[in-house]
Design a protein around this motif. Structure first.
Motif, short mmCIF file in Angstrom:
data_model
loop_
_atom_site.label_atom_id
_atom_site.label_comp_id
_atom_site.label_asym_id
_atom_site.label_seq_id
_atom_site.Cartn_x
_atom_site.Cartn_y
_atom_site.Cartn_z
N HIS A 5 0.86 -1.19 0.00
CA HIS A 5 0.00 0.00 0.00
C HIS A 5 0.89 1.23 0.00
O HIS A 5 1.15 1.83 1.06
N PRO A 6 1.40 1.63 -1.16
CA PRO A 6 2.23 2.83 -1.21
C PRO A 6 1.38 4.08 -0.99
O PRO A 6 0.35 4.24 -1.61
N ARG A 7 1.83 4.92 -0.08
CA ARG A 7 1.12 6.17 0.20
C ARG A 7 1.89 7.35 -0.38
O ARG A 7 3.12 7.28 -0.52
N PRO A 8 1.20 8.43 -0.68
CA PRO A 8 1.90 9.59 -1.24
C PRO A 8 3.03 10.12 -0.36
O PRO A 8 4.01 10.66 -0.86
N ASP A 9 2.91 9.96 0.96
CA ASP A 9 3.95 10.47 1.85
C ASP A 9 5.10 9.48 2.04
O ASP A 9 6.04 9.77 2.78
N ALA A 10 5.03 8.33 1.36
CA ALA A 10 6.11 7.33 1.37
C ALA A 10 6.51 6.94 2.79
O ALA A 10 7.68 6.70 3.08
N ARG A 11 5.52 6.83 3.67
CA ARG A 11 5.83 6.49 5.06
C ARG A 11 6.34 5.06 5.21
O ARG A 11 6.95 4.73 6.22
N HIS A 12 6.05 4.22 4.23
CA HIS A 12 6.60 2.85 4.27
C HIS A 12 7.00 2.41 2.87
O HIS A 12 8.12 2.66 2.46
N GLU B 115 6.14 14.59 -5.18
CA GLU B 115 7.52 14.15 -5.37
C GLU B 115 7.71 12.74 -4.80
O GLU B 115 7.38 12.47 -3.64
N GLY B 116 8.20 11.85 -5.63
CA GLY B 116 8.43 10.47 -5.22
C GLY B 116 7.22 9.56 -5.37
O GLY B 116 7.33 8.35 -5.18
N TYR B 117 6.07 10.14 -5.68
CA TYR B 117 4.84 9.35 -5.82
C TYR B 117 4.14 9.82 -7.09
O TYR B 117 3.59 10.93 -7.13
N ASP C 238 -8.04 6.38 1.76
CA ASP C 238 -7.24 6.81 2.90
C ASP C 238 -6.60 8.16 2.61
O ASP C 238 -6.53 8.61 1.47
N GLY C 239 -6.11 8.80 3.65
CA GLY C 239 -5.44 10.08 3.52
C GLY C 239 -4.21 10.13 4.39
O GLY C 239 -3.99 9.25 5.23
N ASP C 240 -3.39 11.16 4.23
CA ASP C 240 -2.15 11.27 4.98
C ASP C 240 -2.39 11.28 6.49
O ASP C 240 -1.55 10.83 7.27
N ALA C 241 -3.51 11.83 6.92
CA ALA C 241 -3.76 11.96 8.35
C ALA C 241 -4.11 10.63 9.02
O ALA C 241 -4.09 10.53 10.25
#
Length: 250
Positions: free
Chosen positions: A43-50, A82-84, A104-107
């Motif tokens: 599950h890639p997220r825009p914020d690249a948290r994982h 950037e990155g996504y 889902d969202g960043d929050a």
């Protein structure tokens, strides 16, 4: 038989906490497949948290080499950054067997609700069509219960829903999963009657998976990550994946 797709996001969380490439996400996925897992989920997220975009492409290559399913989850409405490159662009590069759309969202710490299909079917429809043009099977994250609109979900053109099983897992841990399990079973039946296949995921574990599958008819795939990685810290990935496969076989 229900198939097992292992979500390796948590391996990436651990890696990102330190930097570098340890633990190696691809190596972990390979170990899961060696143990018999039927596929890999990210599950890639825009914020690249994982999971990052480069992980997605590396895991896509691994799954293609092994001839197993690769499932990418994400929010189709999230803009590129950037990155996504955006969910559709990432799927176009990786060509997964399945794309699972999640609101889902960043929050959000983790995915915690499904789509409101009555309100969002129109917005989802073009995204579903575009992903199916890539050859992806499309699944939509869905809440269990009376609010699930099976006809609206089917009207998006999707192939499956993924039942959000977080409330079931919470109720199971509290010792009273009856109502939550009934809601999941009713949602599965209504989805199937509307022509949709059924997947399930979120907080499923060795403790609750057998009860869930016994109570919910026709589940085609479960995506399991957090609990599986937790359990593997003590037993190892190979033994843990095989334990899940025994539950599915029974």
């Amino acid at each position: 038989m229900t198939v097992l797709s292992v979500n390796v996001n948590k391996v990436a969380v651990l890696r990102n906490s330190r930097g570098g490439n340890a633990p190696d996400v691809v190596r972990a996925a390979r170990a899961c497949l060696d143990a018999g897992a039927h596929g890999i989920t990210v599950h890639p997220r825009p914020d690249a948290r994982h999971i990052r975009a480069d992980d997605v492409l590396a895991l896509a290559k691994l799954c293609q080499e092994r001839g197993v399913e690769f499932n990418i989850e994400g929010n189709p409405f999230a803009p590129p950054r950037e990155g996504y490159p955006g969910f559709h662009a990432l799927c176009a590069q990786a060509m997964p067997a399945q794309a699972t759309l999640v609101p889902d969202g960043d929050a959000q710490l983790t995915s915690d609700h499904g789509f409101d299909f009555a309100a969002e079917a129109g917005r989802l429809r073009p995204h579903v069509a575009a992903l199916k043009q890539l050859g992806c099977r499309v699944s939509l994250f869905a809440d269990a219960g009376a609010g699930f609109d099976a006809q609206a979900a089917a009207g998006t053109g999707a192939d499956r829903i993924e039942i959000y099983t977080g409330p079931f897992a919470e109720a199971f841990e509290a010792g009273d999963a009856g109502a939550a399990l009934t809601a999941c079973a009713d949602t599965a039946r209504r989805a199937q009657a509307a022509g949709l296949g059924v997947n399930a995921g979120h907080d499923l574990s060795q403790a609750n998976l057998a009860a869930f599958l016994a109570g919910v008819p026709g589940v085609q795939e479960v995506s399991i990550g957090h609990a599986l990685i937790d359990e593997s810290l003590y037993a190892g990935l190979d033994a843990t994946v095989r334990a899940y496969l025994r539950i599915l076989a029974n």
